[in-house]
Structure formats: structure tokens, C-alpha cells
Design a protein around this motif. Structure first.
Motif, short mmCIF file in Angstrom:
data_model
loop_
_atom_site.label_atom_id
_atom_site.label_comp_id
_atom_site.label_asym_id
_atom_site.label_seq_id
_atom_site.Cartn_x
_atom_site.Cartn_y
_atom_site.Cartn_z
N MET A 199 0.85 -1.19 0.00
CA MET A 199 0.00 0.00 0.00
C MET A 199 0.89 1.25 0.00
O MET A 199 1.83 1.34 0.77
CB MET A 199 -0.89 0.02 1.25
CG MET A 199 -1.63 -1.28 1.54
SD MET A 199 -3.05 -1.52 0.51
CE MET A 199 -4.18 -0.34 1.21
N VAL A 200 0.55 2.18 -0.87
CA VAL A 200 1.23 3.48 -0.91
C VAL A 200 0.15 4.53 -0.76
O VAL A 200 -0.85 4.51 -1.49
CB VAL A 200 2.01 3.67 -2.24
CG1 VAL A 200 2.61 5.06 -2.33
CG2 VAL A 200 3.09 2.60 -2.38
N ASP A 201 0.30 5.42 0.20
CA ASP A 201 -0.71 6.45 0.48
C ASP A 201 -2.09 5.83 0.73
O ASP A 201 -3.10 6.32 0.22
CB ASP A 201 -0.79 7.47 -0.66
CG ASP A 201 0.49 8.27 -0.80
OD1 ASP A 201 1.16 8.50 0.23
OD2 ASP A 201 0.83 8.66 -1.93
N ASP A 202 -2.13 4.75 1.51
CA ASP A 202 -3.37 4.06 1.86
C ASP A 202 -4.11 3.50 0.65
O ASP A 202 -5.33 3.31 0.70
CB ASP A 202 -4.31 4.96 2.66
CG ASP A 202 -3.76 5.29 4.03
OD1 ASP A 202 -3.17 4.38 4.65
OD2 ASP A 202 -3.93 6.43 4.48
N LYS A 203 -3.40 3.23 -0.45
CA LYS A 203 -4.01 2.69 -1.65
C LYS A 203 -3.22 1.47 -2.11
O LYS A 203 -2.00 1.47 -2.09
CB LYS A 203 -4.03 3.74 -2.77
CG LYS A 203 -4.87 4.97 -2.43
CD LYS A 203 -4.75 6.02 -3.48
CE LYS A 203 -3.58 6.92 -3.15
NZ LYS A 203 -3.48 8.09 -4.02
N MET A 204 -3.96 0.43 -2.55
CA MET A 204 -3.30 -0.74 -3.10
C MET A 204 -2.49 -0.30 -4.32
O MET A 204 -3.01 0.34 -5.21
CB MET A 204 -4.35 -1.78 -3.51
CG MET A 204 -3.75 -3.07 -3.97
SD MET A 204 -4.98 -4.29 -4.52
CE MET A 204 -5.83 -4.61 -3.00
N CYS A 205 -1.21 -0.65 -4.32
CA CYS A 205 -0.33 -0.17 -5.39
C CYS A 205 0.26 -1.32 -6.21
O CYS A 205 0.16 -1.34 -7.42
CB CYS A 205 0.78 0.67 -4.78
SG CYS A 205 1.91 1.40 -5.98
N ILE A 206 0.86 -2.27 -5.52
CA ILE A 206 1.57 -3.36 -6.18
C ILE A 206 1.66 -4.52 -5.21
O ILE A 206 1.47 -4.32 -4.01
CB ILE A 206 2.97 -2.86 -6.65
CG1 ILE A 206 3.59 -3.74 -7.71
CG2 ILE A 206 3.90 -2.62 -5.47
CD1 ILE A 206 4.75 -3.10 -8.45
N GLU A 212 -3.24 9.03 -8.80
CA GLU A 212 -4.61 9.39 -9.19
C GLU A 212 -5.66 8.41 -8.66
O GLU A 212 -6.85 8.70 -8.73
CB GLU A 212 -4.72 9.51 -10.71
CG GLU A 212 -4.30 8.28 -11.48
CD GLU A 212 -4.17 8.53 -12.97
OE1 GLU A 212 -5.09 8.10 -13.69
OE2 GLU A 212 -3.18 9.14 -13.38
N ALA A 213 -5.22 7.28 -8.12
CA ALA A 213 -6.16 6.28 -7.60
C ALA A 213 -6.84 6.79 -6.33
O ALA A 213 -6.28 7.61 -5.60
CB ALA A 213 -5.42 4.98 -7.31
N LYS A 214 -8.03 6.30 -6.10
CA LYS A 214 -8.77 6.66 -4.90
C LYS A 214 -8.50 5.63 -3.81
O LYS A 214 -8.41 4.44 -4.06
CB LYS A 214 -10.26 6.70 -5.21
CG LYS A 214 -10.62 7.71 -6.29
CD LYS A 214 -11.90 8.42 -5.94
CE LYS A 214 -12.37 9.37 -7.00
NZ LYS A 214 -11.50 10.34 -7.49
N SER A 215 -8.41 6.11 -2.59
CA SER A 215 -8.22 5.23 -1.44
C SER A 215 -9.57 4.63 -1.06
O SER A 215 -10.59 5.30 -1.08
CB SER A 215 -7.67 6.03 -0.27
OG SER A 215 -7.61 5.22 0.88
#
Length: 114
Positions: free
Chosen positions: A34-41, A106-109
Motif C-alpha cells: 500500500m502506498v498512500d493508503d491505496k493498493m499499489c503493487i 490518481e487512484a482513490k483510497s
């Protein structure tokens, strides 16, 4: 073995080299970063799980080693699995990490705000 620890280590190192703050979570039988509370990789078994975004999805699916992420038995647009042949060398891995970080901005958390 739930997931490829070698790949997980390579991802950690790649993100640390970029000075990216991240949190690891065990999810879906693999590792989610998680990066910035968002699934990243992440890592699912021996595959890289890349959240690249819907706007480049078709383009990145054409890259060697990429295939549709159908973890839920339905394609997840914006996510792909990437086999070892495409991430084993650092140049290949870096391209995937870079795209995941670009989309992450640009992804939403999905984290609920209190």
C-alpha cells in the motif's frame, strides 16, 4: 510458500530506492503493498500484481509476461499479473513499479475516513 519472497524483497528494495513510504499487508493469499493508503503493487504466488490503471490497461497487457488479473474469476480492469520473465531483471521490474506509482497518485483510497 504463500508468495515469492524474492520478488517481495525486490519490490521493497525498488520502493526504498525511490524513497517511497509503503505499508505491507497480507491479502488474497499474497502480499499487497500500500502506498498512500491505496493498493499499489504486490505479489500473488510467483506473479507480480500490478495496479497500473484503466487508461493504460490495454497497452500494458500487450507487454511480455502480462496477463489479465482474474483473481475473482472476473477480469479486474486496471490490474494485471506479470510473470517472472517480465520482472526478473531490474529494468523490467522498474517499468512496472514506475507505472504503478504513476497510477497510485490518481487512484482513490478505499480507506474509510472517520
Amino acid at each position: 510458500m504463500a508468495y515469492n519472497e524474492y520478488l517481495a524483497d525486490k519490490l521493497r528494495q525498488s520502493l526504498k530506492e525511490r524513497k517511497v513510504s509503503f505499508i505491507e499487508k497480507n491479502m488474497m493469499g499474497g502480499l499487497c503493498i500500500m502506498v498512500d493508503d491505496k493498493m499499489c503493487i504486490g505479489v500473488i504466488k510467483d506473479d507480480l500484481m500490478a495496479r497500473i490503471g484503466p487508461h493504460v490497461y490495454d497497452e500494458f497487457l500487450k507487454k511480455p509476461g502480462a496477463r489479465i488479473m482474474d483473481f475473482t474469476k472476473r477480469p479486474m480492469k486496471g490490474y494485471v499479473y506479470v510473470s517472472a520473465e517480465a520482472w526478473e531483471d531490474n529494468g523490467g521490474l522498474n517499468e512496472w513499479v514506475d507505472q504503478c506509482l504513476v497510477f497510485n497518485k490518481e487512484a482513490k483510497s478505499s480507506k474509510k475516513k472517520r
